[in-house]
Design a protein around this motif. Structure first.
Motif, mmCIF file in Angstrom:
data_model
loop_
_atom_site.group_PDB
_atom_site.id
_atom_site.type_symbol
_atom_site.label_atom_id
_atom_site.label_comp_id
_atom_site.label_asym_id
_atom_site.label_seq_id
_atom_site.Cartn_x
_atom_site.Cartn_y
_atom_site.Cartn_z
ATOM 1 N N PHE A 289 0.833 -1.211 0.000
ATOM 2 C CA PHE A 289 0.000 0.000 0.000
ATOM 3 C C PHE A 289 0.866 1.259 0.000
ATOM 4 N N LEU A 290 1.843 1.259 0.876
ATOM 5 C CA LEU A 290 2.682 2.460 1.004
ATOM 6 C C LEU A 290 3.491 2.709 -0.262
ATOM 7 N N THR A 291 4.091 1.667 -0.799
ATOM 8 C CA THR A 291 4.948 1.888 -1.963
ATOM 9 C C THR A 291 4.137 2.236 -3.202
ATOM 10 N N ARG A 292 2.931 1.666 -3.327
ATOM 11 C CA ARG A 292 2.188 1.879 -4.578
ATOM 12 C C ARG A 292 1.291 3.123 -4.557
ATOM 13 N N SER A 293 0.822 3.536 -3.388
ATOM 14 C CA SER A 293 -0.076 4.707 -3.417
ATOM 15 C C SER A 293 0.676 6.015 -3.276
ATOM 16 N N PHE A 294 1.909 5.951 -2.835
ATOM 17 C CA PHE A 294 2.640 7.204 -2.628
ATOM 18 C C PHE A 294 3.886 7.272 -3.496
ATOM 19 N N SER A 295 4.311 8.486 -3.753
ATOM 20 C CA SER A 295 5.574 8.632 -4.464
ATOM 21 C C SER A 295 6.699 8.684 -3.449
ATOM 22 N N ARG A 296 7.893 8.300 -3.903
ATOM 23 C CA ARG A 296 9.104 8.363 -3.095
ATOM 24 C C ARG A 296 9.111 7.422 -1.894
ATOM 25 N N VAL A 297 8.251 6.400 -1.880
ATOM 26 C CA VAL A 297 8.307 5.413 -0.790
ATOM 27 C C VAL A 297 8.828 4.099 -1.372
ATOM 28 N N SER A 298 10.034 3.745 -1.003
ATOM 29 C CA SER A 298 10.628 2.499 -1.476
ATOM 30 C C SER A 298 10.342 1.402 -0.454
ATOM 31 N N GLN A 299 10.744 0.178 -0.766
ATOM 32 C CA GLN A 299 10.547 -0.942 0.154
ATOM 33 C C GLN A 299 11.134 -0.611 1.527
ATOM 34 N N SER A 300 12.363 -0.120 1.494
ATOM 35 C CA SER A 300 13.047 0.097 2.764
ATOM 36 C C SER A 300 12.387 1.229 3.541
ATOM 37 N N VAL A 301 11.951 2.272 2.826
ATOM 38 C CA VAL A 301 11.275 3.373 3.521
ATOM 39 C C VAL A 301 9.973 2.868 4.134
ATOM 40 N N ALA A 302 9.242 2.043 3.381
ATOM 41 C CA ALA A 302 7.981 1.485 3.863
ATOM 42 C C ALA A 302 8.236 0.668 5.134
ATOM 43 N N LYS A 303 9.309 -0.090 5.097
ATOM 44 C CA LYS A 303 9.632 -0.937 6.247
ATOM 45 C C LYS A 303 9.911 -0.064 7.472
ATOM 46 N N LYS A 304 10.645 0.970 7.224
ATOM 47 C CA LYS A 304 11.010 1.878 8.301
ATOM 48 C C LYS A 304 9.762 2.524 8.911
ATOM 49 N N ILE A 305 8.839 2.919 8.037
ATOM 50 C CA ILE A 305 7.605 3.542 8.526
ATOM 51 C C ILE A 305 6.832 2.548 9.390
ATOM 52 N N CYS A 306 6.705 1.327 8.886
ATOM 53 C CA CYS A 306 5.957 0.308 9.619
ATOM 54 C C CYS A 306 6.610 0.030 10.973
ATOM 55 N N GLU A 307 7.928 -0.062 10.956
ATOM 56 C CA GLU A 307 8.645 -0.318 12.212
ATOM 57 C C GLU A 307 8.367 0.795 13.220
ATOM 58 N N THR A 308 8.495 2.038 12.753
ATOM 59 C CA THR A 308 8.284 3.162 13.653
ATOM 60 C C THR A 308 6.861 3.147 14.206
#
Lengths: 668, 379
Positions: A289-308
């Motif tokens: 969801f994060l990577t596909r609906s938003f721009s500039r969110v990569s796998q690793s960024v998505a992971k980081k967001i989820c972790e936080t």
């Protein structure tokens, strides 16, 4: 206390009674009552808004289809305060089934749900104009659209059902009419009195409305002129209510690059929006969801967001609750995410902006500056500024005939008001000086002037140079659309007033626009321009936007400062020359008395020396004391200088010409 | 060209030798402009500097001489263009005066040359104060006296005494001039004024008219057989030139009675060594043997004057006094250093009139005779 008082009285309505009164409010109904929100506050503005919405839509359509736009605007007076506005383009045309929705339903549009730089945003404009026309005259909106040379032209007459916000088709038994291409179709149009500029494809919309036509500030003419500045690739044909035709040809043959559509940036999304997106998402995992609906969110960024946020990357988006969504929102704010891509913006460009401005505003000096893209609340935006200095004031360009018409049209109570409101940037000071020079009373009623008085006024307008009292003319654009109203409420105006123009050679008192024969064009391009209201008249002052505006204004300001200083220096040299010239004759006379030399011969000799001397001085130093060479001039491509200074030498010679102002710019 | 010949025909063109010299100097000035213009150069004038830094005290001759420093005045310089033009204008004006054999006052010349510059609203000279320094510039530039340029300054200064002179052909007995005295003209050159008979023993020069009146009324000059002059403050050139001639031609010693203040000291300095402003003239005007009789700083005490005649020194007075003490012609004179030091210590100045507070004729009957008899004066 009030409750006690209320309870002691008899109840007027019961809760049930109140509930029975409540019902849905349709958007159309709401806007029909609140027309000022959409820019239909008064008849004069209604005319402008109607033209504006139609032209904006046309330009958007043409550019999206990759067609160089050509627009026909026609305003006909139908007697009284009724006008018929027709706007036609050479765009791609509209599919038959879409026509009623585009023109007959409020908040229907192709541009609202995407993030891309375009003129229109919400899908209110043109249907609202149609609705306004219908409300004031009862006449339907007429649309003809053609998608290709061999295709039929679809002809519709549409009304909006305000209660249901739905289009109602009046002609062809509720189905509209198809006009075949070729000769047959042309005959049909003639029979039914339908206007159509012969283009292979395009759309024409005709709205009848109650309005008022008036030239000057905030007029249709001004809008079209300003549109031409920011859209040098557009040709505009304009027919005014008097049948006068005018064409502003395009000055650039290239379409602006097509802006790309982007996904929203995580920083720009609010909590409620995030929840909705989560609910509607069809993605399997939160990470997807994060990577596909938003721009500039990569796998690793998505992971980081989820972790936080303390959520699993594999959680189903649809199942995320309110508290978790809030955690996710906080996590997004805490995570460093790259700024959005900025290729979704299509700035006008310094060169085209200069060209456009030079085309429309006469002047001596032009400069432009385009800032690199920046971001506010996750939305990319870009600022462009162009500036024109010098040139004749608007009052001096008016012909005797036009002045007479303007006087007739004006609803100003006094001449002073008439001058201030009709002509841009002359200000109270300039108006007063013109009136003083004309010898007419300040309180004369403009419409009641006699012929001789008009002559006097016209003469005064030609002769008085209101430069000193003139304030800066500010032309504002958002996504290439001119903003003509609510200047004071706009972030652009704020930014202009906060720049210290004094250091760039203009006189400027705090809290007002600077003075001088200056025109400044500011363009804010963004995928989502933050307007302060639906009528799109002023831009909201986000700090990021204000900052970029300031930087851009300072950039052109510096260039202006350089030019003005240079001009001052050239002027100084001219003064120098004049001073010498003044004394040469005296010297020559004295010498001839003393030793019988031929006076004229000596004068010529001295004149030669004077020329040489001042020519040298011209070249020597600039203000900051650096050596200046002629080759440096005009190297900056964002600057355009039109020299029209009068010749000052009494006798001309080849080196005399060189001595003139061929000095150059230096960076400071 | 035509203009000039017509002038020659109706003007009195009988030129003296001096006039021819002056004309040659003025013409040379014009030639330099033409030469520069022909070579496409910026014409300029080298005007000797009229400042303290450009004067030299000639110890053997005991007069001020002008140095070699010059200020260059360019036509093509924003700040100098106008004064350059004015200098040439004044030169042309003087030439016309000489050609016609007329003289005029400096104010007259100012009016003669003042006109609006063609094509502008600017005047060649805004007021006379703009014209006067230019005349002085021209004097030093062509090394001719103002009188030689056929100009004269406002006349001030009177004379009485046992002297018979011929002024422009008229015989004048200066001992029979009543209470007004003989007004000293600004041009007192030998061509104009010849001394015929003189029986005086010395010359007493006082600072101003009021004091001079006192002496004349008391017939001081009769009693002491002297010539009595005044110069109305800073003496004009006519007075200085006359003193010079009285001293050099008739061998009369000159005594000066001036106020006790820096201004009085400087008047004495000008009479004795010449002025800084027009240093080149001093060889024809300075009287190095002139003596300073008074008032002296010590007089307040010695004459037992009352406190009420004191005039406090101002800051400019103090500054000026120190400046004068530094002048090379005062620097090595111990008496003068002491005198000026005393003035500064007193911190007040005295006018000659202060002596009247003792007795109306104290100055003529006691002060001056005693000082001369005792030889109590400064050199």
């Amino acid at each position: 206390m009030s409750t006690a008082a209320a309870s002691s009285r008899k109840r007027r309505r019961s809760a049930e009674q109140l509930a029975a009164q409540g019902r849905d409010i349709s958007v159309s109904e709401f806007f029909a009552k609140n027309r000022h929100l959409l820019g239909f506050d008064n008849p004069r503005k209604a005319l402008l808004t109607t033209v504006k919405e139609a032209v904006d839509n046309s330009l958007d359509a043409c550019e999206e289809a990759g067609i160089l736009p050509e627009i026909w605007v026609q305003i006909e007076s139908l007697g009284g305060n009724r006008y018929r506005v027709s706007v036609q383009d050479n765009g791609p045309g509209i599919l038959k089934k879409q026509i009623p929705l585009v023109f007959g339903k409020l908040l229907y549009g192709s541009k609202f749900h995407r993030l891309r730089m375009s003129r229109g945003q919400q899908g209110i404009g043109i249907s609202a104009a149609g609705m306004y026309g219908m409300l004031t005259t009862g006449r339907p909106v007429k649309i003809i659209s053609k998608t290709g040379p061999r295709r039929p032209a679809h002809y519709y007459e549409i009304q909006i059902d305000t209660r249901r916000n739905k289009p109602e088709i009046l002609n062809g038994r509720g189905q509209g009419v198809d006009i075949p291409p070729g000769e047959k179709g042309r005959q049909y149009m003639e029979q039914h009195g339908i206007h159509w500029e012969d283009v292979p494809h395009g759309t024409r919309v005709t709205i009848e409305l109650e309005a008022r036509h008036q030239r000057g500030r905030g007029s249709v003419e001004e809008y079209l002129e300003q549109t031409a500045i920011a859209n040098p690739h557009v040709t505009i044909h304009y027919t005014d209510p008097d049948g006068q035709q005018r064409t502003i040809p395009r000055s650039a043959e290239v379409l602006p690059p097509e802006p790309k559509e982007i996904k929203p940036h995580p920083y720009g999304v609010e909590l409620g929006m995030l929840s909705t997106m989560l609910k509607q998402s069809r993605e399997q995992t939160l990470s997807q969801f994060l990577t596909r609906s938003f721009s500039r969110v990569s796998q690793s960024v998505a992971k980081k967001i989820c972790e936080t946020a303390g959520l699993s990357t594999r959680a189903r988006p649809g199942r995320i609750g309110r508290h978790e969504a809030e955690r996710l929102y906080q996590a997004i704010q805490q995570t460093r995410i790259q700024a959005p891509a900025t290729d979704c913006l299509a700035p006008i460009g310094e060169q085209l902006l200069l060209k456009g401005l030079h085309h429309v505003v006469p002047g001596q000096f032009y400069a432009a500056h385009t800032r690199p893209p920046a971001v506010y609340r996750g939305n990319p935006f870009q600022i462009e500024v162009a500036l024109a200095y010098g040139g004749a004031a608007p009052t001096r360009k008016v012909s005797r005939e036009l002045l007479e018409e303007l006087l007739q049209e004006s609803d100003a109570r006094t001449l002073r008001q008439f001058l201030i409101h009709t002509f841009n940037g002359i200000g109270a000071d300039g108006a007063e000086r013109i009136l003083k020079a004309s010898g007419l009373g300040v309180r004369k009623v403009p419409a009641k002037l006699r012929k001789a008085e008009i002559d006097k006024l016209h003469q005064a307008m030609q002769h008085v140079n209101p430069d000193e009292g003139q304030t800066m003319t500010l032309i504002r654009y958002a996504n290439r659309v001119p903003l003509q109203f609510q200047q004071a409420a706009c972030a652009i105006t704020q930014a202009v007033m906060n720049v210290n123009w004094r250091s760039y050679g203009l006189s400027h008192s705090r809290g007002s626009l600077p003075a001088g024969p200056v025109t400044v064009v500011v363009h804010v391009a963004s995928v989502w321009v933050p307007f302060t209201s639906e009528s799109k008249e002023a831009i909201a002052p986000y700090p990021e936007i204000l900052r970029e505006l300031r930087l851009a204004l300072q950039a052109v300001g510096r260039k202006l400062g350089m030019y003005l200083r240079r001009r001052a220096r050239v002027k100084q040299q001219e003064d120098r020359r004049n001073l010498f010239l003044r004394y040469l004759d005296e010297v020559a006379t004295a010498v001839s008395i003393l030793d019988n030399t031929d006076k004229d011969h000596l004068y010529q000799l001295l004149l030669e020396v004077a020329k040489r001397k001042t020519a040298e001085a011209d070249m020597k130093l600039d203000r900051s004391g650096r050596l200046v060479g002629p080759e440096e001039e005009l190297q900056d491509e964002s600057v355009l200088i039109v020299e029209d200074r009068p010749e000052l030498w009494i006798t001309r010679s080849s080196n005399g010409q060189q001595a003139h102002g061929e000095t150059s710019e230096t960076e400071d | 060209m035509a203009k000039r010949t017509s002038k020659k025909s109706n003007g009195t063109a009988r030129l003296s030798k001096q006039d021819r010299h002056t004309l040659a100097q003025l013409t040379e000035l014009a030639h330099s402009v033409v030469r520069a213009a022909e070579r496409k150069r910026d014409p300029h004038l080298d005007i000797p500097a009229r400042s303290l830094s450009n004067v030299r005290f000639n110890k053997s001759r005991r007069i001020i001489e002008m140095g070699r420093n010059t200020n260059r005045r360019h036509l093509f310089n924003l700040n100098q263009a106008k004064s350059y033009m004015q200098t040439l204008l004044v030169a042309a004006g003087c030439k016309q005066l000489i050609d016609q054999g007329k003289t005029t006052s400096i104010r007259g010349l100012y009016y003669m040359l003042k006109h609006t510059i063609k094509g502008t609203k600017e005047e060649t000279f805004d007021d006379q104060s703009e014209c006067d320094p230019v005349i002085e510039d021209l004097e030093v530039l062509v090394r001719c006296l103002r009188e030689e340029l056929h100009l004269y300054a406002q006349k001030k200064g009177d004379m009485v005494g046992p002297l018979v002179l011929v002024d422009n052909g008229d015989e004048i007995d200066c001992s029979r001039m009543g209470s007004g005295g003989y007004g000293i003209p600004s041009i007192v050159e030998p061509e104009r004024i010849q001394f015929k008979k003189c029986t005086a023993d010395f010359v007493l020069h006082v600072e101003k008219d009021t004091v001079w009146q006192r002496f004349n009324e008391d017939k001081f000059w009769k009693k002491h057989n002297c010539i009595l002059t005044h110069g109305g403050g800073q003496p004009p050139r006519g007075v200085r030139r006359l003193l010079y001639r009285l001293h050099h031609e008739l061998g009369l010693p000159i005594y000066c009675l001036l106020d006790n203040d820096p201004w009085g000291y400087y008047i004495y300095s000008v009479i004795k060594q010449g002025s800084i402003n027009l240093a080149f003239e001093s060889q024809r005007m300075a009287v190095p043997d002139a003596r300073y009789l008074g008032l002296r700083s010590k007089d307040f005490r010695e004459c037992e004057l009352s406190d009420s005649v004191k005039i406090a020194l101002t800051d400019t007075d103090r500054k000026r006094a120190r400046q004068i003490a530094q002048y090379p012609w005062f620097a090595h004179k111990k008496k003068w250093q002491k005198e000026i030091q005393q003035l500064l210590e007193n911190d007040f100045k005295l006018e000659v009139e202060a002596l009247i507070s003792k007795d109306i004729s104290y100055v003529t009957e006691v002060y001056v005779p005693e000082r001369i008899a005792a030889g109590d004066f400064l050199d």
